[in-house]
Design an enzyme around this catalytic site. Structure first.
Site, PDB file in Angstrom:
ATOM      1  N   TYR A   1       0.724  -1.077   0.259  1.00 35.17           N
ATOM      2  CA  TYR A   1      -0.331  -0.327   0.038  1.00 35.17           C
ATOM      3  C   TYR A   1       0.948   1.299  -0.036  1.00 35.17           C
ATOM      4  O   TYR A   1       0.755   2.374  -0.714  1.00 35.17           O
ATOM      5  CB  TYR A   1      -0.877   0.227   1.159  1.00 35.17           C
ATOM      6  CG  TYR A   1      -1.393   1.340   1.647  1.00 35.17           C
ATOM      7  CD1 TYR A   1      -2.768   1.844   0.726  1.00 35.17           C
ATOM      8  CD2 TYR A   1      -1.280   2.084   2.120  1.00 35.17           C
ATOM      9  CE1 TYR A   1      -3.396   2.468   1.021  1.00 35.17           C
ATOM     10  CE2 TYR A   1      -2.576   3.341   2.673  1.00 35.17           C
ATOM     11  CZ  TYR A   1      -3.625   3.660   1.721  1.00 35.17           C
ATOM     12  OH  TYR A   1      -4.179   4.307   2.092  1.00 35.17           O
TER      13      TYR A   1
ATOM     14  N   LYS B   1       0.715   4.508  -2.952  1.00 37.21           N
ATOM     15  CA  LYS B   1       0.807   5.952  -2.663  1.00 37.21           C
ATOM     16  C   LYS B   1       2.848   6.253  -3.365  1.00 37.21           C
ATOM     17  O   LYS B   1       1.706   7.609  -3.563  1.00 37.21           O
ATOM     18  CB  LYS B   1       0.386   6.073  -1.509  1.00 37.21           C
ATOM     19  CG  LYS B   1      -1.719   5.552  -0.880  1.00 37.21           C
ATOM     20  CD  LYS B   1      -2.428   5.848  -1.713  1.00 37.21           C
ATOM     21  CE  LYS B   1      -3.572   5.399  -1.085  1.00 37.21           C
ATOM     22  NZ  LYS B   1      -4.567   6.045  -2.360  1.00 37.21           N
TER      23      LYS B   1
END
Length: 341
Positions: A216, A220
């Site tokens: 994750y 990002k």
């Protein structure tokens, strides 16, 4: 001998003067940075939504539009006078939100159901064709997925890893590609018309290494650099690009239920976001901002004050995620025991 002493004194004096000048310049730069941070975070006003055509019949596209932050973006943009294209996975939720916005905000809506875990190139070609002819000036790239719970990369399932990258990266890029060509065409037809905005939701996980959320965090970080690169490419064509990073926000994805000083509700976060477009809050990276004030304070502190102590912060992030994982595992075990009883 006296000449050597005088020369040494002169040399030492020059060194002291040089270091004094460096110290003064460093202090001025730090003070200027702090003053700019305070002004942008607490006093400056962002670009008004009217710049992007609010209340003039233009459309905003919002992905992940039926829950949490995405729903708030859709709602607040509608209340500001934008017609809204709602994109999410579940048609039933889309229809309910569309009806609500049409009733309350008196705007037009369209719904497009897309499961971002199952998209292909054809999905986005169809999306583009569905949107051609719609005067779109705003795109909110909100759709995203994190880990079910903090997990080491070695233990992350291939499906979860692929879904995160497919949604956060592949989905965001292809959605933007589908909409950007429409925006560019609108700008070419009417250079004196409203500017366009592409706003992508980032995360603190993309600013700082986030152990146990590694996939994750990587997705990002990718979005931050991609947004900054895209922003420079299209700014002269009348398109503004921003990546807005958030710390935790009350939502199903964060699994946080109660707001605090540093954890706002989606409504408060989006209100801050839409009122701070154009303001580089909490950092020095172009096209990237932390719009919520307490998040901006946290980001600025990490960037300006901690320096080499960032390694300590990363270790604390790891400890926090391990604690969250332990609680999640205990909850799963408790629910499993209840189901077996």
């Amino acid at each position: 001998m006296d000449g050597e002493v005088l020369a040494n004194k002169s040399c030492c004096g020059a060194v002291v003067t040089a270091f004094s000048v460096i110290g003064i310049v460093f202090t001025i730069l730090k003070f200027t940075s702090f003053a700019s941070f305070v002004y942008k975070t607490f006093f400056a006003k962002g670009v008004k939504l009217s710049v992007y055509g609010a209340k003039k019949g233009y459309w905003a596209v919002v992905t992940g539009a039926t829950d949490g932050i995405g729903k708030e973006y859709a709602t607040q943009l509608a209340m500001s006078g934008f017609n809204v294209v709602l994109i999410s996975r579940t048609q039933e939720k889309l229809d309910a939100l569309a009806k609500e916005l049409e009733t309350v905000a008196k705007v037009k809506t369209r719904t497009i159901a897309i499961d971002y875990t199952k998209t292909t190139a054809e999905t986005f070609e169809k999306l583009h064709q569905d949107l051609v002819g719609t005067p779109i000036t705003v795109l909110i790239n909100n759709v995203g997925q994190s880990h079910y719970m903090p997990t080491s990369f070695a233990e992350t399932t291939v499906k979860e890893m692929d879904d995160i990258m497919h949604i956060n990266c592949f989905g965001t890029l292809h959605t933007t590609k589908a909409v950007l060509s429409i925006m560019l065409r609108e700008r070419q037809k009417n250079e004196k018309g409203p500017r366009c905005l592409i706003l992508t939701m980032g995360s603190f996980a993309g600013l700082l290494p986030s152990p146990y959320l590694s996939t994750y965090a990587g997705s990002k970080a990718f979005l931050s650099n991609w947004s900054a690169s895209l922003g420079e490419e299209v700014k002269k064509q009348g398109i503004d690009v921003w990546c807005f990073n958030s710390y935790l926000v009350v939502s199903a994805m964060s699994k946080v239920r109660r707001p605090t000083l540093t954890i706002p509700t989606p409504k408060k976060f989006v209100r801050a976001a839409l009122s701070s477009i154009g303001l580089q809050r909490g950092g020095t990276n172009p096209y990237i901002s932390q719009p919520y004030p307490s998040h901006a304070v946290m980001s600025w502190s990490l960037e300006q004050l901690l320096g080499s102590a960032k390694g300590f912060v990363v270790s604390q992030v790891a400890a926090m995620h391990l604690s969250i994982r332990k609680r999640a595992l205990r909850k799963e075990a408790r629910l499993q025991a209840q189901n077996q009883a």
